[in-house]
Design a protein around this motif. Structure first.
Motif, PDB file in Angstrom:
ATOM      1  N   UNK A  94     -10.749  22.159  20.812  1.00  0.00           N
ATOM      2  CA  UNK A  94      -9.873  23.097  21.528  1.00  0.00           C
ATOM      3  C   UNK A  94      -9.684  22.745  23.001  1.00  0.00           C
ATOM      4  N   UNK A  95     -10.714  22.172  23.638  1.00  0.00           N
ATOM      5  CA  UNK A  95     -10.640  21.936  25.082  1.00  0.00           C
ATOM      6  C   UNK A  95     -10.920  20.509  25.497  1.00  0.00           C
ATOM      7  N   UNK A  96     -11.342  19.654  24.561  1.00  0.00           N
ATOM      8  CA  UNK A  96     -11.634  18.275  24.902  1.00  0.00           C
ATOM      9  C   UNK A  96     -12.917  18.137  25.707  1.00  0.00           C
ATOM     10  N   UNK A  97     -13.126  16.928  26.257  1.00  0.00           N
ATOM     11  CA  UNK A  97     -14.331  16.661  27.038  1.00  0.00           C
ATOM     12  C   UNK A  97     -14.419  17.593  28.247  1.00  0.00           C
ATOM     13  N   UNK A  98     -13.274  17.918  28.842  1.00  0.00           N
ATOM     14  CA  UNK A  98     -13.276  18.768  30.034  1.00  0.00           C
ATOM     15  C   UNK A  98     -13.904  20.122  29.764  1.00  0.00           C
ATOM     16  N   UNK A  99     -13.791  20.614  28.522  1.00  0.00           N
ATOM     17  CA  UNK A  99     -14.360  21.906  28.189  1.00  0.00           C
ATOM     18  C   UNK A  99     -15.870  21.948  28.324  1.00  0.00           C
ATOM     19  N   UNK A 100     -16.511  20.808  28.136  1.00  0.00           N
ATOM     20  CA  UNK A 100     -17.965  20.756  28.237  1.00  0.00           C
ATOM     21  C   UNK A 100     -18.438  20.793  29.689  1.00  0.00           C
ATOM     22  N   UNK A 101     -17.571  20.408  30.612  1.00  0.00           N
ATOM     23  CA  UNK A 101     -17.990  20.303  32.013  1.00  0.00           C
ATOM     24  C   UNK A 101     -17.210  21.235  32.930  1.00  0.00           C
TER      25      UNK A 101
END
Length: 313
Positions: free
Chosen positions: A159-166
């Motif tokens: 849903x948010x890609x790598x950016x969602x984790x950070x």
């Protein structure tokens, strides 16, 4: 027996020493954070929905009644693995940076070295923690998001890609950097004060039980002070992950400056004080069982290295 056990598994500041510190940090942080998962679930919900969860007793009652007893352990895997990895980085790298900066910044005071060492370690520790924290907060406050890490990671990535984790990395640094700097510095100075002014003996002349006792008292002081300092950023982190705000300024405006310092603070102090105490207890117990000295202050070897570096400089 005084000052530790007869045989050391390794020498101080060797690769094995840093390995033991890292493993000790992982075990102490992972297990203690796992143990206080119910309080963490309540804390996060109090931050996100303070009207509904307005106190410790009523908050637990509401969670139990509406979502069942299993809700109190929601996000346990993120707590155990995420904070285990963070703890390993934080404690292991702190020991490394403390020696490094002591030899490089020979003319600077110890408080500055403690601040710089803990901040350097925490930067790396939070990069490791951030993906786990992103899943944990969502699992704890959004019951239908995921059950844990196994299904939470792929869902967030989709849903948010790598950016969602950070997304919460900078607020996480904002919360944990001040906490870590204050916590380690308070711990170090508390240890020195207790040996010099209360026990009035050198650490090496005290029994292992006395050394661990000093560790626990210093750990509690460090946790209590650090929790007050870092509470505003902790509230903002929860707001970010639950889309209550998109920027720090928006979060401050929505929550209110005074509420940043007071919202969920009682439950956070309830969590952090004993948590940090137990972490230091487990961490130093592992060091003692490995034949190493307990934490706090400059060891004799580090004092000699710093003095030698000062003379050569």
């Amino acid at each position: 027996m005084r000052g530790g056990v007869d045989r050391r598994l390794c020498e101080e500041f060797s690769p094995g020493y840093y390995g033991i510190c890292t493993v000790g940090g992982m075990l102490s942080a992972g297990t203690t954070h796992l143990a206080i998962t119910p309080f963490d679930v309540l804390k996060v919900n109090m931050q996100v929905n303070p009207i509904k969860y307005n106190s410790i007793s009523s908050g637990f009652s509401t969670l139990w009644r509406e979502q069942g007893p299993s809700s109190l352990w929601r996000g346990w895997s993120g707590k155990f693995f995420g904070y285990g990895i963070q703890g390993g980085c934080k404690f292991g790298l702190y020991e490394y940076f403390k020696r490094l900066y002591s030899n490089v910044l020979v003319n600077d005071n110890r408080t500055f070295i403690f601040f710089l060492s803990s901040a350097s370690a925490q930067v790396f520790a939070d990069v490791a923690l951030c993906p786990f924290e992103a899943i944990k907060v969502r699992v704890q406050t959004q019951p239908h998001f995921a059950k844990g890490l196994a299904d939470g990671f792929p869902k967030l990535y989709a849903t948010e890609g790598i950016a969602g984790f950070y997304k919460g990395l900078f607020p996480l640094w904002g919360r944990n950097l001040p906490f870590s700097m204050v916590m380690f510095s308070t711990f170090e100075h508390s240890v020195d004060i207790m040996y010099k002014n209360i026990i009035q003996r050198k650490k090496e002349d005290c029994s292992r039980v006395q050394q661990i006792g000093v560790t626990c008292l210093a750990g509690y002081a460090a946790g209590a002070v650090g929790s007050v300092i870092s509470n505003p950023a902790d509230v903002i982190v929860s707001a970010f992950y639950n889309k209550k705000a998109e920027t720090v300024l928006q979060a401050v405006k929505n929550i209110g400056l005074a509420n940043l310092f007071t919202r969920s603070l009682p439950v956070r102090i309830t969590i952090v004080g004993p948590l940090v105490t137990l972490q230091w207890f487990l961490y130093d117990t592992i060091k003692v069982l490995s034949g190493l000295p307990t934490s706090g202050g400059f060891s004799r070897r580090l004092e000699k290295e710093a003095a030698a570096a000062n003379l050569s400089g």
